[in-house]
Design a protein around this motif. Structure first.
Motif, PDB file in Angstrom:
ATOM      1  N   GLY A   1       0.686  -1.532   0.091  1.00 23.03           N
ATOM      2  CA  GLY A   1       0.084  -0.072   0.043  1.00 23.03           C
ATOM      3  C   GLY A   1       0.822   1.361   0.377  1.00 23.03           C
ATOM      4  O   GLY A   1       2.084   0.831   0.723  1.00 23.03           O
ATOM      5  N   LEU A   2       0.321   2.332  -0.972  1.00 27.51           N
ATOM      6  CA  LEU A   2       1.170   3.208  -0.935  1.00 27.51           C
ATOM      7  C   LEU A   2      -0.203   4.485  -0.589  1.00 27.51           C
ATOM      8  O   LEU A   2      -1.201   4.564  -0.892  1.00 27.51           O
ATOM      9  CB  LEU A   2       1.407   4.282  -2.298  1.00 27.51           C
ATOM     10  CG  LEU A   2       2.829   3.160  -2.413  1.00 27.51           C
ATOM     11  CD1 LEU A   2       2.715   3.676  -3.723  1.00 27.51           C
ATOM     12  CD2 LEU A   2       3.988   3.862  -1.586  1.00 27.51           C
ATOM     13  N   ALA A   3       0.408   5.682   0.629  1.00 28.08           N
ATOM     14  CA  ALA A   3       0.018   6.603   1.443  1.00 28.08           C
ATOM     15  C   ALA A   3      -0.308   7.761   0.575  1.00 28.08           C
ATOM     16  O   ALA A   3       1.054   8.464   0.214  1.00 28.08           O
ATOM     17  CB  ALA A   3       0.150   6.957   2.567  1.00 28.08           C
ATOM     18  N   PRO A   4      -0.935   8.644  -0.040  1.00 25.29           N
ATOM     19  CA  PRO A   4      -0.879  10.134  -0.788  1.00 25.29           C
ATOM     20  C   PRO A   4      -0.697  11.244   0.107  1.00 25.29           C
ATOM     21  O   PRO A   4       0.654  12.026   0.097  1.00 25.29           O
ATOM     22  CB  PRO A   4      -1.829  10.063  -1.465  1.00 25.29           C
ATOM     23  CG  PRO A   4      -2.475   9.426  -1.133  1.00 25.29           C
ATOM     24  CD  PRO A   4      -1.971   8.115  -0.445  1.00 25.29           C
ATOM     25  N   GLN A   5      -1.029  10.971   1.268  1.00 30.75           N
ATOM     26  CA  GLN A   5      -1.277  12.116   2.470  1.00 30.75           C
ATOM     27  C   GLN A   5      -1.265  11.454   3.920  1.00 30.75           C
ATOM     28  O   GLN A   5      -1.962  10.269   3.656  1.00 30.75           O
ATOM     29  CB  GLN A   5      -2.046  13.004   2.384  1.00 30.75           C
ATOM     30  CG  GLN A   5      -2.198  14.086   0.867  1.00 30.75           C
ATOM     31  CD  GLN A   5      -1.587  15.454   1.362  1.00 30.75           C
ATOM     32  OE1 GLN A   5      -2.582  16.277   2.367  1.00 30.75           O
ATOM     33  NE2 GLN A   5      -0.711  15.088   0.720  1.00 30.75           N
ATOM     34  N   GLY A   6      -0.482  11.615   5.214  1.00 29.04           N
ATOM     35  CA  GLY A   6      -0.359  11.234   6.388  1.00 29.04           C
ATOM     36  C   GLY A   6      -2.668  11.360   6.743  1.00 29.04           C
ATOM     37  O   GLY A   6      -3.225  11.836   6.377  1.00 29.04           O
ATOM     38  N   GLY A   7      -3.029   9.777   6.820  1.00 33.64           N
ATOM     39  CA  GLY A   7      -4.343  10.384   7.197  1.00 33.64           C
ATOM     40  C   GLY A   7      -5.326   9.661   6.322  1.00 33.64           C
ATOM     41  O   GLY A   7      -6.715   9.523   6.953  1.00 33.64           O
ATOM     42  N   GLU A   8      -4.918   9.851   5.061  1.00 35.08           N
ATOM     43  CA  GLU A   8      -6.071   9.453   4.038  1.00 35.08           C
ATOM     44  C   GLU A   8      -5.588   8.756   3.912  1.00 35.08           C
ATOM     45  O   GLU A   8      -4.965   7.608   4.308  1.00 35.08           O
ATOM     46  CB  GLU A   8      -5.357  10.190   2.663  1.00 35.08           C
ATOM     47  CG  GLU A   8      -5.187  11.749   2.847  1.00 35.08           C
ATOM     48  CD  GLU A   8      -6.555  13.020   2.409  1.00 35.08           C
ATOM     49  OE1 GLU A   8      -7.558  12.210   2.558  1.00 35.08           O
ATOM     50  OE2 GLU A   8      -7.130  14.289   3.638  1.00 35.08           O
ATOM     51  N   PRO A   9      -7.054   8.439   2.841  1.00 38.94           N
ATOM     52  CA  PRO A   9      -7.102   6.487   2.568  1.00 38.94           C
ATOM     53  C   PRO A   9      -5.689   6.053   1.578  1.00 38.94           C
ATOM     54  O   PRO A   9      -5.168   6.954   1.218  1.00 38.94           O
ATOM     55  CB  PRO A   9      -8.302   7.062   1.026  1.00 38.94           C
ATOM     56  CG  PRO A   9      -8.772   7.798   1.397  1.00 38.94           C
ATOM     57  CD  PRO A   9      -8.320   8.391   2.173  1.00 38.94           C
ATOM     58  N   GLN A  10      -6.023   5.076   1.451  1.00 39.41           N
ATOM     59  CA  GLN A  10      -4.087   4.798   1.659  1.00 39.41           C
ATOM     60  C   GLN A  10      -4.488   3.578  -0.429  1.00 39.41           C
ATOM     61  O   GLN A  10      -5.974   2.844  -0.766  1.00 39.41           O
ATOM     62  CB  GLN A  10      -3.253   3.348   1.712  1.00 39.41           C
ATOM     63  CG  GLN A  10      -2.720   3.963   2.950  1.00 39.41           C
ATOM     64  CD  GLN A  10      -1.802   3.523   3.791  1.00 39.41           C
ATOM     65  OE1 GLN A  10      -1.905   2.431   3.620  1.00 39.41           O
ATOM     66  NE2 GLN A  10      -1.447   3.857   5.060  1.00 39.41           N
TER      67      GLN A  10
END
Ligand code: ZN
Length: 240
Positions: free
Chosen positions: A181-190
């Motif tokens: 998984g990769l998260a584009p922004q902290g706390g956002e959906p991954q």
């Protein structure tokens, strides 16, 4: 990254994956070179230690959100000629995670672009404004990536590429899948992907808002209906 020997970096596995993008772009004049080895250390058929192939599976330069990297991956195989594992080229899931096949932009760039497009409803111009302060890229290239790289990345290839996957499953005795998984922004959906390790083809993907056990069970459930056995599953360390 300079202090790490390439081998150490690839063996660190999950910790070596890209971090959440930093605000300040760190551009390097020359690409730092990383050689990836397979995470699987032993043959899936006989259990003996793998040996490296003489040739590389692939080598390319990848622009990530934070730096320019030269990435190569050296597959492994079973040393025993009579074992079915000797014909395999077992690859690194960490190398595959860095950039999709055929793309010289990192997965982190594409996931950020996808997040801007899908979750922020950003226009090409807005996506370009965001990305160009981190990576050298033109607006027309942003449009190209969005249409011709990001959208195909989202496609699940189980049906379109059935023949290719069936061939791999026949050669290997099943599929080896990589989950990450990769998260584009902290706390956002991954965004999470399940890929076939040999071809890099996406079997399943989804934006996951939560990373708990029920979410992952639902995400992984369709793998049970694949008609090929799963020989091994590789994932970055995620408790869910
Ligand atoms: Zn073997």
């Amino acid at each position: 990254m300079g202090k790490d020997s390439p081998l150490t970096l690839s063996q660190r596995g999950p910790d070596a994956r890209e971090e959440v993008p930093r605000r300040t772009p760190k551009r390097l004049d020359a690409a730092a070179r990383i050689m990836y080895q397979p995470e699987l250390l032993t043959c899936l058929h006989c259990g003996d230690l793998l040996v490296p192939w003489n040739s590389l599976a692939w080598e390319k330069t990848v622009q990530t959100l934070t730096c320019l990297l030269s990435i190569a991956t050296r597959p492994g195989r079973c040393p025993h000629a009579t074992c079915p594992g000797s014909r395999l080229r077992l690859r690194s899931a960490a190398a595959q995670r860095m950039a999709p096949p055929g793309s010289t932009y990192g997965s982190d760039v594409l996931v950020r672009l996808g997040w801007l497009r899908q979750h922020q409803r950003a226009t090409s111009s807005e996506m370009h404004t965001d990305l160009s302060c981190r990576v050298p890229i033109s607006e027309s290239h942003v449009r190209y990536l969005s249409q011709h790289v990001y959208l195909p990345l989202l496609a699940c290839h189980e049906r379109q590429q059935y023949g290719r996957l069936a061939q791999v499953a026949k050669e290997q005795g099943g599929l080896i899948v990589a989950l990450d998984g990769l998260a584009p922004q902290g706390g956002e959906p991954q965004i999470w992907f399940i890929r076939d390790l040999s071809t890099g083809l996406t079997l399943r993907r989804g934006w996951l808002a939560q990373l708990d056990q029920p979410t992952f069970e639902a995400f992984l459930a369709p793998l049970r209906h694949l008609e090929w056995p799963i020989l091994a599953g590789l994932s970055d360390k995620q408790t869910g």
